[in-house]
Scaffold this motif. Structure first.
Motif, PDB file in Angstrom:
ATOM      1  N   GLN A 154       0.827  -1.206   0.000  1.00  0.00           N
ATOM      2  CA  GLN A 154       0.000   0.000   0.000  1.00  0.00           C
ATOM      3  C   GLN A 154       0.862   1.256   0.000  1.00  0.00           C
ATOM      4  OE1 GLN A 154      -2.331  -0.502   3.528  1.00  0.00           O
ATOM      5  NE2 GLN A 154      -3.777  -1.942   2.605  1.00  0.00           N
ATOM      6  N   LEU A 191      -5.580   0.435  -2.526  1.00  0.00           N
ATOM      7  CA  LEU A 191      -5.929  -0.615  -1.570  1.00  0.00           C
ATOM      8  C   LEU A 191      -6.347  -1.908  -2.284  1.00  0.00           C
ATOM      9  CD1 LEU A 191      -7.955   1.489   1.022  1.00  0.00           C
ATOM     10  CD2 LEU A 191      -5.580   0.747   1.174  1.00  0.00           C
ATOM     11  N   ALA A 194      -3.180  -3.514  -3.904  1.00  0.00           N
ATOM     12  CA  ALA A 194      -2.301  -4.050  -2.860  1.00  0.00           C
ATOM     13  C   ALA A 194      -2.860  -5.335  -2.274  1.00  0.00           C
ATOM     14  CB  ALA A 194      -2.100  -3.010  -1.762  1.00  0.00           C
TER      15      ALA A 194
END
Length: 229
Positions: A154, A191, A194
């Motif tokens: 992230q 997000l 990741a």
């Protein structure tokens, strides 16, 4: 061994330091092909820059770098030097242009040098002068430092977006406030990518952001340039 998932305290501050613009890897010198995209008119406003970077995250180099980082992290955490070496070689071999290879190797080499000198003595004991791709270096260092994988990816992708936004601001098609709107809008994408990267490996590498790849090739012969890529 169970994988740690939370982050805070020293771990959070370490990631913040490593992936800060103040960390001396020289990322300010590279535009990842954005300079050519602005020059030829592909990028002219906030919406275009946001879509371009979002596509890199979902379908291009952002996704691939997240997978490479995750693969390097897993290999380093397992102490599998052969697997780490394979990932490192693949990361350099798959770059789509000379300047993109220069970019990832320059950032990776600088990252290794500073981390070894200030954070992890003895980190990355490969042959002297051997290039290291940036995501591989970050993944291996995070594993050695004991940082959890998903927050590391992230933070890496967030820094990638911030670097591209900074390049776009300096090139002129967007302003500072536009850049902040882009950073905010792309947080869910960071997000998402990741989280997916933690489940993927080298067999899942590959992208479809061809215009970005072409931009990096065209930039090599662009007449007037501010950036190295």
């Amino acid at each position: 061994m169970a994988e740690p998932t939370g982050i805070g305290g020293a771990d959070l501050l370490t990631l913040t330091a490593w992936l800060s613009p103040a960390f001396p890897v020289g990322g300010f010198a590279f535009s990842h092909g954005l300079e050519w995209a602005v020059e030829c008119g592909d990028l002219a406003d906030e919406a275009g820059v946001r879509q371009w970077i979002g596509d890199l995250l979902r379908f291009g180099s952002g996704r691939d770098d997240a997978i490479l980082l995750s693969s390097a992290w897993r290999a380093a955490r397992a102490g599998d030097d052969a697997a780490l070496r394979d990932v490192a070689e693949l990361a350099l071999a798959m770059q789509p242009s000379a300047e993109r290879r220069l970019e990832t190797a320059s950032l990776g080499n600088a990252f290794v040098k500073i981390v070894r000198a200030a954070w992890l003595p003895g980190f990355w004991d490969g042959p002297p002068g051997e290039d290291v791709a940036y995501p591989v270096a970050v993944g291996a260092a995070a594993a050695q430092r004991g940082l959890p994988l998903e927050p590391t990816v992230q933070a890496f992708l967030s820094a990638f977006v911030a670097s591209l936004v900074s390049s776009a601001i300096r090139l002129g098609p967007i302003g500072q406030t536009d850049g902040q709107r882009i950073l905010s809008a792309l947080i869910p994408v960071v997000l998402e990518v990741a989280a997916a990267a933690g489940r993927l490996g080298p067999d899942d590498l590959g992208g479809a952001a061809f215009r970005s790849d072409i931009a990096s090739m065209r930039h090599e012969t662009q007449y007037t340039r501010l950036f190295r890529s």
